[in-house]
Scaffold this active site. Sequence first.
Site, PDB file in Angstrom:
ATOM      1  N   HIS A 146       0.858  -1.185   0.000  1.00  0.00           N
ATOM      2  CA  HIS A 146       0.000   0.000   0.000  1.00  0.00           C
ATOM      3  C   HIS A 146       0.895   1.236   0.000  1.00  0.00           C
ATOM      4  CE1 HIS A 146       0.816   0.560   4.281  1.00  0.00           C
ATOM      5  NE2 HIS A 146       0.417  -0.690   4.520  1.00  0.00           N
TER       6      HIS A 146
ATOM      7  N   HIS B 117       3.870   1.619   2.472  1.00  0.00           N
ATOM      8  CA  HIS B 117       5.104   0.900   2.106  1.00  0.00           C
ATOM      9  C   HIS B 117       5.856   1.645   1.011  1.00  0.00           C
ATOM     10  CE1 HIS B 117       2.458  -2.787   3.133  1.00  0.00           C
ATOM     11  NE2 HIS B 117       3.193  -2.517   4.186  1.00  0.00           N
TER      12      HIS B 117
ATOM     13  N   CYS C  20       0.447 -10.382  20.195  1.00  0.00           N
ATOM     14  CA  CYS C  20      -0.365  -9.872  19.091  1.00  0.00           C
ATOM     15  C   CYS C  20       0.213 -10.401  17.792  1.00  0.00           C
ATOM     16  CB  CYS C  20      -0.380  -8.344  19.066  1.00  0.00           C
ATOM     17  SG  CYS C  20      -1.147  -7.738  17.541  1.00  0.00           S
TER      18      CYS C  20
ATOM     19  N   CYS D 103       1.305  -7.723  15.175  1.00  0.00           N
ATOM     20  CA  CYS D 103       2.623  -7.127  15.421  1.00  0.00           C
ATOM     21  C   CYS D 103       3.725  -8.172  15.467  1.00  0.00           C
ATOM     22  CB  CYS D 103       2.661  -6.404  16.760  1.00  0.00           C
ATOM     23  SG  CYS D 103       1.563  -5.021  16.889  1.00  0.00           S
TER      24      CYS D 103
ATOM     25  N   CYS E 180      -4.433  -5.009  21.707  1.00  0.00           N
ATOM     26  CA  CYS E 180      -3.142  -4.553  21.207  1.00  0.00           C
ATOM     27  C   CYS E 180      -3.218  -3.047  20.971  1.00  0.00           C
ATOM     28  CB  CYS E 180      -2.812  -5.275  19.905  1.00  0.00           C
ATOM     29  SG  CYS E 180      -1.574  -4.408  18.935  1.00  0.00           S
TER      30      CYS E 180
ATOM     31  N   HIS F 239      -3.126  -2.563  16.922  1.00  0.00           N
ATOM     32  CA  HIS F 239      -4.207  -3.111  16.091  1.00  0.00           C
ATOM     33  C   HIS F 239      -5.591  -2.979  16.699  1.00  0.00           C
ATOM     34  CE1 HIS F 239      -0.628  -4.921  14.313  1.00  0.00           C
ATOM     35  NE2 HIS F 239      -1.319  -4.835  13.204  1.00  0.00           N
TER      36      HIS F 239
ATOM     37  N   LYS G 297      -4.189   5.340  10.897  1.00  0.00           N
ATOM     38  CA  LYS G 297      -3.002   4.801  10.257  1.00  0.00           C
ATOM     39  C   LYS G 297      -3.409   3.863   9.124  1.00  0.00           C
ATOM     40  CE  LYS G 297      -0.321   1.724  12.428  1.00  0.00           C
ATOM     41  NZ  LYS G 297       0.169   0.638  11.613  1.00  0.00           N
TER      42      LYS G 297
ATOM     43  N   LYS H  18      -0.500  -2.008   8.600  1.00  0.00           N
ATOM     44  CA  LYS H  18      -0.641  -3.283   9.293  1.00  0.00           C
ATOM     45  C   LYS H  18      -2.014  -3.861   8.962  1.00  0.00           C
ATOM     46  CE  LYS H  18       3.363  -3.005  11.557  1.00  0.00           C
ATOM     47  NZ  LYS H  18       4.328  -3.921  12.034  1.00  0.00           N
TER      48      LYS H  18
HETATM   49  N1  MSP Z   1       8.289  -7.004   8.507  1.00  0.00           N
HETATM   50  C1  MSP Z   1       8.374  -5.927   9.426  1.00  0.00           C
HETATM   51  C2  MSP Z   1       9.671  -5.162   9.236  1.00  0.00           C
HETATM   52  C3  MSP Z   1      10.910  -5.998   9.376  1.00  0.00           C
HETATM   53  S1  MSP Z   1      12.342  -5.069   9.041  1.00  0.00           S
HETATM   54  C4  MSP Z   1      13.606  -6.057   9.499  1.00  0.00           C
HETATM   55  C5  MSP Z   1       7.197  -4.989   9.226  1.00  0.00           C
HETATM   56  N2  MSP Z   1       6.597  -5.057   8.057  1.00  0.00           N
HETATM   57  S2  MSP Z   1       5.329  -4.186   7.625  1.00  0.00           S
HETATM   58  O1  MSP Z   1       5.068  -4.567   6.277  1.00  0.00           O
HETATM   59  O2  MSP Z   1       4.266  -4.363   8.558  1.00  0.00           O
HETATM   60  O3  MSP Z   1       5.731  -2.702   7.740  1.00  0.00           O
HETATM   61  C6  MSP Z   1       6.869  -2.262   7.086  1.00  0.00           C
HETATM   62  C7  MSP Z   1       7.040  -0.777   7.202  1.00  0.00           C
HETATM   63  O4  MSP Z   1       5.961  -0.105   6.615  1.00  0.00           O
HETATM   64  C8  MSP Z   1       7.175  -0.262   8.629  1.00  0.00           C
HETATM   65  O5  MSP Z   1       8.270   0.646   8.652  1.00  0.00           O
HETATM   66  C9  MSP Z   1       5.939   0.503   8.846  1.00  0.00           C
HETATM   67  O6  MSP Z   1       6.155   1.589   9.680  1.00  0.00           O
HETATM   68  C10 MSP Z   1       5.669   0.992   7.421  1.00  0.00           C
HETATM   69  N3  MSP Z   1       4.313   1.401   7.293  1.00  0.00           N
HETATM   70  C11 MSP Z   1       3.218   0.633   7.419  1.00  0.00           C
HETATM   71  N4  MSP Z   1       2.145   1.450   7.354  1.00  0.00           N
HETATM   72  C12 MSP Z   1       2.524   2.727   7.195  1.00  0.00           C
HETATM   73  C13 MSP Z   1       1.886   3.952   7.054  1.00  0.00           C
HETATM   74  N5  MSP Z   1       0.583   4.084   7.098  1.00  0.00           N
HETATM   75  N6  MSP Z   1       2.651   5.044   6.857  1.00  0.00           N
HETATM   76  C14 MSP Z   1       3.998   4.975   6.753  1.00  0.00           C
HETATM   77  N7  MSP Z   1       4.625   3.836   6.895  1.00  0.00           N
HETATM   78  C15 MSP Z   1       3.923   2.712   7.163  1.00  0.00           C
HETATM   79  O7  MSP Z   1       6.894  -4.213  10.132  1.00  0.00           O
END
Ligand code: MSP
Length: 502
Positions: A18, A21, A126, A129, A143, A146, A292, A295
């Site tokens: 999304h 990312h 959780c 997370c 959590c 979440h 947010k 996740k």
């Molecule tokens: N797999 C772990 C990271 C392991 S690194 C050794 C993880 N993955 S994640 O896919 O859930 O999230 C990856 C990144 O995307 C995190 O830095 C998270 O902060 C970022 N983001 C997820 N949602 C976001 C927003 N809404 N805005 C900005 N960044 C976001 O955590």
Amino acid sequence: MAKFYVTTPIYYVNDVPHIGHSYTTTTADALARWHRLVGDEVMFLTGTDEHGLKVQRSAEENGLTPQQQADNTSKRFSQTWTALSIEPDQFIRTTEPRHHEAVGKLLSKIKENGYIEKGSYAGNYCVGCEAYYTDADLVEGNCPIHERPVEWLEEDNYFFKLSAFEDRLREWINSGAIRPAGKASEALGIVELGLDDVSITRTSIDWGVQVPWDEDHVFYVWYDALINYVTAIGYGQDSPEFADWWANSHHLIGKDILRFHCVYWPAMLMAAGLEPPKHVDVHGFLLLGGKKLSKSGLTQIHPEDLIGEFGIDGFRYHFLRDVSFGPDSDFSYEQMVERYNTDLANTLGNLLSRVITVVGKKCNGVAPGSQADSPLAELAEKTVNIAAEAWNSTAPSVALDATWHLIRETNAYLGESEPWKMEEGSAEVSAVLGTALEVLRLAAILASPALVNTAPQIWQAIGLEGSPTDNVLDLDYKWGQYQGGAQLTAIEPLFPRIKPQA
Ligand code: MSP
């Protein structure tokens, strides 16, 4: 040649990419491009985090094996990056054999050094997370991230003696490695509360990297995932380049994973006899209506939904320019349209088309060269310095803002001097247009980390060969390098105005 190693978090493969990312990954790509532009040797790493309960469960829900789930989603991530002109040097997957090998080696090293011991653990877990929470962390039993119920898990596992690293962590955090400073304080706050030893293995699942000294256990997904950053540069393979890359490592992360990157990871590295990362740059969340975008809660905005309308460069420019790296930021479609129309269609697009038109009318289409003396020379030189400093402190929005300030000033200068009213072929008209062309040349270079496809088009439209990234940018930039002499012809607008969707 200086080395620059930049990484993004590796993304979980339970769901598709999304715009949260893509924000981090675009920033890393732009940083990599800036550093290449100034002559550094760059390694840009991104990838996918494929183990753990969350992935195992989403595979079950989709009727797939975890490996199939990982294969499908990992591919989606790399396709999305290609669609955004994001070009990592490596895309790592934690299911790769080289990663399993590096994880085994690094954690065995930590054990050999006396920092891993067996014990048992019970707590609130959780799955979203992939983390345990204390009762105090929970919000009404849920959590805190979440807002969903946690599960009670009890297992026998191996513990990492995190508590042994409090002093060294404090020292590292105080050295300025974590940016911005507010996030360093947050990390310090975690250490100051006192660190408990942490459980790093699981017996309750088998989708993970097996513990080399005990086959009933797999490593908890986070302790496998973090190690990707050293796997990719050859940890454990006696790679002669490993030490140099590692000494120049820059992690970009979101604020939700600060504890893992700014406390656990540096401590693991210390325990294995390695240095902690050089920099960890922490950004806030993109929010949509205050919620947010991430996740499991997440809204469904995918980068592909926006590039049709804004183009790749319009998409990249918005996130790099409008979202300042650090605080939370609201994502708004309207603001994205506004930014595109103002900065790209009007400010930059107009400067280019105006200059080409006036060169056509007043100089017979032949571009005049820039002259040593220009009212914009000083500002242009200052702009290069501001941009360089901003990229060095991971502030793309500041670098681009300075570049657009210069472009706006050039438009204003044209407006004041009105070259279209000057005498055809006069020295006066050449001086004004030569100035505008030097700014366009410089702007194409400075904007190239964001406008990866259109910067070369601007370059060619002003009669230059190749692309703005062909030569190393001298940071001691001196005004007046546009040579002139090329025949310029009108082009289609690079950034057609966008009418907002109702
Ligand atoms: N797999 C772990 C990271 C392991 S690194 C050794 C993880 N993955 S994640 O896919 O859930 O999230 C990856 C990144 O995307 C995190 O830095 C998270 O902060 C970022 N983001 C997820 N949602 C976001 C927003 N809404 N805005 C900005 N960044 C976001 O955590």
